[in-house]
Design a protein around this motif. Structure first.
Motif, PDB file in Angstrom:
ATOM      1  N   GLY A 213       0.797  -1.226   0.000  1.00 38.25           N
ATOM      2  CA  GLY A 213       0.000   0.000   0.000  1.00 38.25           C
ATOM      3  C   GLY A 213       0.824   1.269   0.000  1.00 38.25           C
ATOM      4  N   LYS A 214       2.149   1.115   0.049  1.00 35.44           N
ATOM      5  CA  LYS A 214       3.081   2.250   0.039  1.00 35.44           C
ATOM      6  C   LYS A 214       2.839   3.214   1.203  1.00 35.44           C
ATOM      7  N   THR A 215       2.379   2.676   2.323  1.00 39.88           N
ATOM      8  CA  THR A 215       2.220   3.500   3.522  1.00 39.88           C
ATOM      9  C   THR A 215       3.498   3.512   4.361  1.00 39.88           C
ATOM     10  N   VAL A 216       4.473   2.698   3.971  1.00 39.23           N
ATOM     11  CA  VAL A 216       5.814   2.710   4.561  1.00 39.23           C
ATOM     12  C   VAL A 216       6.819   2.576   3.430  1.00 39.23           C
ATOM     13  N   LYS A 217       8.066   2.874   3.712  1.00 31.87           N
ATOM     14  CA  LYS A 217       9.139   2.653   2.741  1.00 31.87           C
ATOM     15  C   LYS A 217       9.859   1.358   3.090  1.00 31.87           C
ATOM     16  N   ALA A 218      10.087   0.519   2.094  1.00 34.25           N
ATOM     17  CA  ALA A 218      10.765  -0.759   2.322  1.00 34.25           C
ATOM     18  C   ALA A 218      12.174  -0.691   1.751  1.00 34.25           C
ATOM     19  N   PHE A 219      13.162  -1.165   2.536  1.00 34.90           N
ATOM     20  CA  PHE A 219      14.558  -1.034   2.133  1.00 34.90           C
ATOM     21  C   PHE A 219      15.254  -2.362   1.866  1.00 34.90           C
ATOM     22  N   ALA A 220      14.892  -3.421   2.605  1.00 34.35           N
ATOM     23  CA  ALA A 220      15.614  -4.689   2.430  1.00 34.35           C
ATOM     24  C   ALA A 220      14.880  -5.816   3.144  1.00 34.35           C
ATOM     25  N   VAL A 221      15.278  -7.041   2.819  1.00 37.33           N
ATOM     26  CA  VAL A 221      14.800  -8.228   3.534  1.00 37.33           C
ATOM     27  C   VAL A 221      15.982  -8.835   4.278  1.00 37.33           C
ATOM     28  N   THR A 222      15.679  -9.652   5.271  1.00 40.63           N
ATOM     29  CA  THR A 222      16.729 -10.168   6.158  1.00 40.63           C
ATOM     30  C   THR A 222      17.139 -11.604   5.843  1.00 40.63           C
ATOM     31  N   THR A 223      16.643 -12.148   4.746  1.00 42.03           N
ATOM     32  CA  THR A 223      17.006 -13.512   4.353  1.00 42.03           C
ATOM     33  C   THR A 223      18.324 -13.516   3.588  1.00 42.03           C
ATOM     34  N   SER A 224      18.900 -14.714   3.420  1.00 43.95           N
ATOM     35  CA  SER A 224      20.175 -14.804   2.705  1.00 43.95           C
ATOM     36  C   SER A 224      19.997 -14.647   1.195  1.00 43.95           C
ATOM     37  N   LYS A 225      18.785 -14.933   0.713  1.00 44.25           N
ATOM     38  CA  LYS A 225      18.473 -14.778  -0.709  1.00 44.25           C
ATOM     39  C   LYS A 225      17.236 -13.912  -0.860  1.00 44.25           C
ATOM     40  N   ARG A 226      17.091 -13.297  -2.020  1.00 46.36           N
ATOM     41  CA  ARG A 226      15.910 -12.482  -2.283  1.00 46.36           C
ATOM     42  C   ARG A 226      14.654 -13.353  -2.253  1.00 46.36           C
ATOM     43  N   LEU A 227      13.547 -12.736  -1.889  1.00 50.11           N
ATOM     44  CA  LEU A 227      12.284 -13.449  -1.813  1.00 50.11           C
ATOM     45  C   LEU A 227      11.592 -13.472  -3.173  1.00 50.11           C
ATOM     46  N   THR A 228      10.695 -14.418  -3.339  1.00 49.43           N
ATOM     47  CA  THR A 228       9.950 -14.521  -4.592  1.00 49.43           C
ATOM     48  C   THR A 228       8.540 -13.963  -4.471  1.00 49.43           C
ATOM     49  N   THR A 229       8.154 -13.567  -3.249  1.00 50.08           N
ATOM     50  CA  THR A 229       6.839 -12.965  -3.041  1.00 50.08           C
ATOM     51  C   THR A 229       6.710 -11.727  -3.916  1.00 50.08           C
ATOM     52  N   PRO A 230       5.652 -11.621  -4.717  1.00 50.18           N
ATOM     53  CA  PRO A 230       5.506 -10.490  -5.644  1.00 50.18           C
ATOM     54  C   PRO A 230       5.737  -9.113  -5.021  1.00 50.18           C
ATOM     55  N   ALA A 231       5.201  -8.885  -3.823  1.00 46.44           N
ATOM     56  CA  ALA A 231       5.318  -7.565  -3.199  1.00 46.44           C
ATOM     57  C   ALA A 231       6.714  -7.275  -2.659  1.00 46.44           C
ATOM     58  N   LEU A 232       7.541  -8.327  -2.500  1.00 52.07           N
ATOM     59  CA  LEU A 232       8.855  -8.154  -1.862  1.00 52.07           C
ATOM     60  C   LEU A 232      10.039  -8.533  -2.746  1.00 52.07           C
ATOM     61  N   LYS A 233       9.778  -9.099  -3.906  1.00 53.62           N
ATOM     62  CA  LYS A 233      10.876  -9.632  -4.729  1.00 53.62           C
ATOM     63  C   LYS A 233      11.827  -8.557  -5.246  1.00 53.62           C
ATOM     64  N   HIS A 234      11.396  -7.299  -5.232  1.00 57.82           N
ATOM     65  CA  HIS A 234      12.265  -6.220  -5.702  1.00 57.82           C
ATOM     66  C   HIS A 234      13.257  -5.767  -4.637  1.00 57.82           C
ATOM     67  N   LEU A 235      13.059  -6.219  -3.390  1.00 58.12           N
ATOM     68  CA  LEU A 235      13.904  -5.748  -2.293  1.00 58.12           C
ATOM     69  C   LEU A 235      15.212  -6.527  -2.219  1.00 58.12           C
TER      70      LEU A 235
END
Length: 326
Positions: A213-235
């Motif tokens: 919803g773009k109500t927050v800014k997202a900068f990164a994920v904490t996993t060792s590899k990028r996620l495949t979840t559509p909303a998070l895969k760009h992080l």
């Protein structure tokens, strides 16, 4: 003489508890103790797991919530429960962090339980207030450096996943922030969206809708590899952003009281593995943003090794922060 020996064995079995071959006892449910209140993320995992384990286990599986003291009350109850396989325990990363957060523990995490296998892992996300001038992690790192001593980092309370992630983040970038503890994720998220705090590191189950919803800014994920979840895969991951070795997931594992018969633990482990392949259970976990554990940690021995490594990882970080729950 042979008859006397047989009778002696039967008497011994009666004294020490239910015979392993009798598990599960007919018409007696298997209870999964959850050390938190109903409705939370761990409780939801437990209820989905209970449903998926019923058929392969051949018994009714129910959930009992025993909340308090960061999960240690529920853990202690299971550690001292009958060793018949009918009381088991679902806990998250707190199983590994409690030995450092609590200086006096009523049980030994590694010695007082039979480790049955891991269930899932939930990734975490580093997010910020919508008015932050940074839009990428690189820009965020520069902004934090320029505002040392002024950055506020929220969390959902002492020992919460967001608290642990925040401790590791500060340790990794060698920068102390003003931490703001809340009574749960919801008020922390509200203040983040409202600009009262700057940053929050929390589970994807709690942040994905706000990121979408773009109500927050997202900068990164904490996993060792990028996620495949559509909303998070760009992080990007924090590791690829320069924080080598940074990895935090909120995992769940299953346990039984120490001394539970091997045959009973084997049956529970087999039911767990069947549940982890159940399409409906997988679908429900994906909806929570969780990833099913599909490696050797689904076996008790490897599960215990992993928890031991997590205790070794988090102990020094928590001790360096000097923040305790007791």
């Amino acid at each position: 003489m042979k008859k006397l020996f047989t009778l002696s064995l039967l008497a011994f079995a009666a004294i020490t508890g239910v015979q392993a071959a009798d598990f599960p006892i007919k018409d007696k449910p298997v209870t999964i103790v959850v050390p938190f209140t109903a409705g939370g993320p761990t409780d939801r995992v437990a209820r989905d797991l209970a449903e998926a384990m019923r058929k392969p286990l051949g018994a009714n599986v129910v959930v009992e919530n025993v909340a308090g003291a960061g999960g240690t009350i529920g853990a202690n109850k299971v550690a001292k429960a009958p060793q018949d396989g009918h009381t088991i325990f679902l806990h998250h990363i707190g199983m590994a962090t409690s030995p450092a957060l609590y200086r006096k523990m009523p049980y030994n995490t590694l010695e007082d339980f039979e480790y049955l296998g891991m269930v899932n892992e939930v990734p975490m996300t580093l997010i910020g207030r919508p008015t932050l001038p940074a839009t990428t992690y690189k820009e965020l790192a520069v902004w934090i450096e320029q505002n040392k001593g002024k950055v506020n980092l929220g969390n959902a309370g002492l020992g919460a996943a967001s608290h642990l992630c925040g401790l590791l983040f500060q340790s990794s970038i060698k920068t102390d922030m003003t931490t703001v503890p809340y009574k749960g994720t919801a008020p922390a998220m509200n203040d983040l969206m409202g600009g009262q705090i700057d940053l929050l590191c929390d589970q994807s189950t709690n942040t994905t809708s706000q990121i979408e919803g773009k109500t927050v800014k997202a900068f990164a994920v904490t996993t060792s590899k990028r996620l495949t979840t559509p909303a998070l895969k760009h992080l990007p991951t924090l590791q690829e952003s320069g924080l080598k070795g940074f990895e935090v997931t909120i995992w769940h594992g299953l346990y039984a009281p120490k001394g539970t018969p091997a045959d009973a633990t084997a049956k529970i482990n087999a039911a767990l593995k069947a549940a982890l392949k159940d399409p409906d259970f997988i679908k429900k976990q994906e909806a929570l943003g969780a990833v099913i554990v599909a490696d050797k940690r689904v076996d008790g021995v490897e599960h215990k090794k992993f928890v031991a490594s997590e205790i070794a990882k988090w102990g020094p970080i928590i001790q360096a922060a000097g923040v305790y729950a007791d």
